[in-house]
Write a protein that holds these residues in place. Structure first.
Motif, PDB file in Angstrom:
ATOM      1  N   GLY A 141     -13.527   0.719  22.711  1.00 18.38           N
ATOM      2  CA  GLY A 141     -12.567  -0.170  23.349  1.00 18.38           C
ATOM      3  C   GLY A 141     -12.192  -1.340  22.454  1.00 18.38           C
ATOM      4  O   GLY A 141     -11.011  -1.721  22.364  1.00 18.38           O
ATOM      5  N   LEU A 142     -13.172  -1.902  21.777  1.00 23.06           N
ATOM      6  CA  LEU A 142     -12.891  -3.003  20.853  1.00 23.06           C
ATOM      7  C   LEU A 142     -12.072  -2.533  19.659  1.00 23.06           C
ATOM      8  O   LEU A 142     -11.173  -3.245  19.183  1.00 23.06           O
ATOM      9  CB  LEU A 142     -14.212  -3.628  20.383  1.00 23.06           C
ATOM     10  N   PHE A 143     -12.358  -1.313  19.159  1.00 27.69           N
ATOM     11  CA  PHE A 143     -11.537  -0.758  18.071  1.00 27.69           C
ATOM     12  C   PHE A 143     -10.090  -0.602  18.523  1.00 27.69           C
ATOM     13  O   PHE A 143      -9.150  -0.885  17.770  1.00 27.69           O
ATOM     14  CB  PHE A 143     -12.098   0.605  17.642  1.00 27.69           C
ATOM     15  N   GLY A 144      -9.910  -0.137  19.769  1.00 29.43           N
ATOM     16  CA  GLY A 144      -8.555   0.032  20.278  1.00 29.43           C
ATOM     17  C   GLY A 144      -7.811  -1.291  20.391  1.00 29.43           C
ATOM     18  O   GLY A 144      -6.632  -1.389  20.018  1.00 29.43           O
ATOM     19  N   LEU A 145      -8.482  -2.309  20.882  1.00 28.30           N
ATOM     20  CA  LEU A 145      -7.851  -3.627  20.975  1.00 28.30           C
ATOM     21  C   LEU A 145      -7.500  -4.167  19.597  1.00 28.30           C
ATOM     22  O   LEU A 145      -6.432  -4.779  19.407  1.00 28.30           O
ATOM     23  CB  LEU A 145      -8.782  -4.597  21.698  1.00 28.30           C
ATOM     24  N   ALA A 146      -8.393  -3.961  18.632  1.00 29.85           N
ATOM     25  CA  ALA A 146      -8.112  -4.420  17.273  1.00 29.85           C
ATOM     26  C   ALA A 146      -6.944  -3.651  16.658  1.00 29.85           C
ATOM     27  O   ALA A 146      -6.117  -4.219  15.942  1.00 29.85           O
ATOM     28  CB  ALA A 146      -9.359  -4.268  16.406  1.00 29.85           C
ATOM     29  N   THR A 147      -6.865  -2.356  16.953  1.00 28.00           N
ATOM     30  CA  THR A 147      -5.760  -1.544  16.425  1.00 28.00           C
ATOM     31  C   THR A 147      -4.425  -2.000  16.996  1.00 28.00           C
ATOM     32  O   THR A 147      -3.402  -2.024  16.296  1.00 28.00           O
ATOM     33  CB  THR A 147      -5.995  -0.059  16.756  1.00 28.00           C
ATOM     34  N   GLY A 148      -4.428  -2.369  18.267  1.00 27.71           N
ATOM     35  CA  GLY A 148      -3.197  -2.814  18.895  1.00 27.71           C
ATOM     36  C   GLY A 148      -2.650  -4.088  18.304  1.00 27.71           C
ATOM     37  O   GLY A 148      -1.425  -4.259  18.201  1.00 27.71           O
ATOM     38  N   GLY A 149      -3.523  -4.982  17.902  1.00 27.95           N
ATOM     39  CA  GLY A 149      -3.082  -6.226  17.296  1.00 27.95           C
ATOM     40  C   GLY A 149      -2.227  -7.058  18.222  1.00 27.95           C
ATOM     41  O   GLY A 149      -2.436  -7.097  19.438  1.00 27.95           O
ATOM     42  N   LEU A 150      -1.219  -7.707  17.664  1.00 22.18           N
ATOM     43  CA  LEU A 150      -0.381  -8.607  18.447  1.00 22.18           C
ATOM     44  C   LEU A 150       0.684  -7.857  19.247  1.00 22.18           C
ATOM     45  O   LEU A 150       0.895  -8.146  20.422  1.00 22.18           O
ATOM     46  CB  LEU A 150       0.289  -9.609  17.506  1.00 22.18           C
ATOM     47  N   GLY A 151       1.344  -6.903  18.630  1.00 24.49           N
ATOM     48  CA  GLY A 151       2.457  -6.230  19.296  1.00 24.49           C
ATOM     49  C   GLY A 151       2.154  -4.862  19.838  1.00 24.49           C
ATOM     50  O   GLY A 151       2.967  -4.286  20.555  1.00 24.49           O
TER      51      GLY A 151
END
Length: 450
Positions: A294-304
């Motif tokens: 889940g944290l990897f996914g949030l980091a991948t999403g970034g700002l936009g």
């Protein structure tokens, strides 16, 4: 209409990214969603026309965004099954739409039949007893019909499964509101003054102790940290609203701190949650896998964000329930996830606004309790997904897949609609007195002292 337009556009973007074409499923999902929420809108306009106009659209938009993510995960599951030569699993989005339809039916029934919400105060103790039974029942049943992923929260009968705790939450709020109104003198009685703070008398702590023991009992019987934290937090918030005394909050937080330490030493599942929270990558392949992904996914999403349909939220276990916020954060980014939280904030603030405008204490406490339960649940869910607090297993209101949560939350919205309608409705004009002819008017002679 705006919620339906946003939902349909998001469904179309998901299909274009995943399948590079629009399918008939898009039309079925969009039309069924529009019909269901359109019926809810018509019912509110008919029986609660003065209700806050933002309550239902906010709930509808959150429901639509959840449906979009569930459909996106269905497409990913179908693609994975095709790659392995397996048949595609049954789509969860269709089941979710069935639950949406059932939720709308419940909302319509409540808005239609519950013309006077204050009648609930008469059945406060009966409602509290029913809520307690619903709360502890899964913990007393065999694990074969009540346990899922280590937590005993469910009642499964054949293909049907329900989570009674979601409905127990509403019953406990009604009971707490009725009790706090009936026993308000008990909660406002001044006890001993310590360090410029008025502490309640020891014999007046019984309701808080009962709430605390109930939360601990849920933690012990059902192995569920989130439900116990939610129930105790909501009751504590309602006590503060009823009394306005910080001493009750500090005592409640003290009880919570003590029970947290005791629970950590007594229950192995609490220790696992705390260890994963402190370092989710220490046991990446096992206990920390879900949170780490889940944290990897949030980091991948970034700002936009990566774009709807362009990410990999399917790599996160339980991405359609416990960790649907992580999937939205990956594909919508920080800005998109922030917008979702703003919709939550708008819904909660409108509920609190109805509480402030209420004309009687029971209505104030009921609306505040319903709103605080949403706020606390969102905080627990988002805090767990972002590793701010230990992950608890609660689902995001309106967003996550599942019938029990959706049904209970639409009942919650229906109650807020009824309360908002009652507080915003203009007072009925008093009938004018008939004019009396001057010849028939009574004559009054006043004597003035000299």
């Amino acid at each position: 209409m705006a919620a339906a337009a946003i939902t349909t556009a998001a469904l179309a973007e998901v299909e274009l990214d995943q399948q590079h074409a629009l399918t008939a499923v898009l039309g079925y999902l969009g039309l069924a969603y529009l019909v269901a929420l359109g019926c809810a809108h018509l019912a509110v306009r008919r029986w609660a026309s003065h209700a806050d106009p933002l309550l239902l659209p906010c709930a509808a938009l959150l429901t639509g965004l959840g449906l979009v993510m569930i459909h996106r995960l269905d497409l990913a599951a179908a693609a994975a099954a095709a790659a392995h030569g397996d048949p595609a699993p049954a789509p969860d989005a269709v089941r979710q739409l069935a639950w949406v339809a059932g939720s709308v039916v419940l909302l319509v029934v409540v808005v239609w039949r519950l013309r006077e919400h204050r009648v609930l105060a008469r059945y406060g103790y009966l409602t509290g007893l029913a809520g307690l039974v619903l709360l502890v029942l899964p913990g007393l049943l065999p694990a074969s019909i009540s346990e899922v992923n280590g937590a005993k929260l469910w009642i499964r009968v054949g293909p049907v499964s329900l989570q009674p705790g979601e409905f127990a939450k509403l019953a406990v709020i009604v009971f707490a509101a009725a009790l706090l109104v009936e026993k308000r003198e008990l909660f406002t009685t001044v006890g001993r003054r310590v360090a410029h703070m008025e502490l309640p008398r020891p014999r007046d702590l019984a309701p808080l102790l009962i709430a605390w023991l109930t939360a601990v009992g849920v933690l012990a019987l059902e192995k569920e940290l989130g439900a116990s934290l939610l129930f105790f937090g909501v009751v504590l918030a309602m006590i503060y609203v009823a009394t306005g005394r910080v001493s009750w909050v500090l005592l409640g937080l003290g009880f919570f701190a003590v029970s947290s330490v005791v629970a950590y030493h007594l229950f192995a599942h609490v220790q696992v949650r705390v260890h994963v929270w402190s370092d989710p990558f220490a046991d990446f392949a096992d206990t920390g896998y879900q949170l780490s992904q889940g944290l990897f996914g949030l980091a991948t999403g970034g700002l936009g964000g990566s774009g709807l349909g362009a990410g990999r939220p399917d790599l996160v276990p339980l991405a359609d329930t416990d960790f649907i916020v992580a999937g939205l954060g990956e594909e919508l980014g920080l800005l998109g996830l922030g917008a979702v939280l703003v919709v939550y904030l708008l819904l909660i603030s409108r509920g609190l606004r109805a509480a402030l405008a209420a004309r009687d204490p029971f209505t104030t406490l009921l609306a505040a309790g319903l709103s605080c339960s949403l706020a606390l649940q969102v905080f627990i869910v988002v805090g767990g997904v972002t590793d701010l607090i230990p992950e608890t297993g609660l689902t995001a209101p309106f967003l996550s897949y599942g019938g029990s949560s959706l049904l209970a939350n639409y009942i919650l919205v229906a109650l807020l609609l009824r309360i908002s309608h009652a507080t915003r409705r203009p007072p009925e004009p008093r009938p004018a007195r008939p004019a009396v002819p001057l010849a028939r008017a009574a004559t009054q002679v006043g004597l003035h002292p000299v």
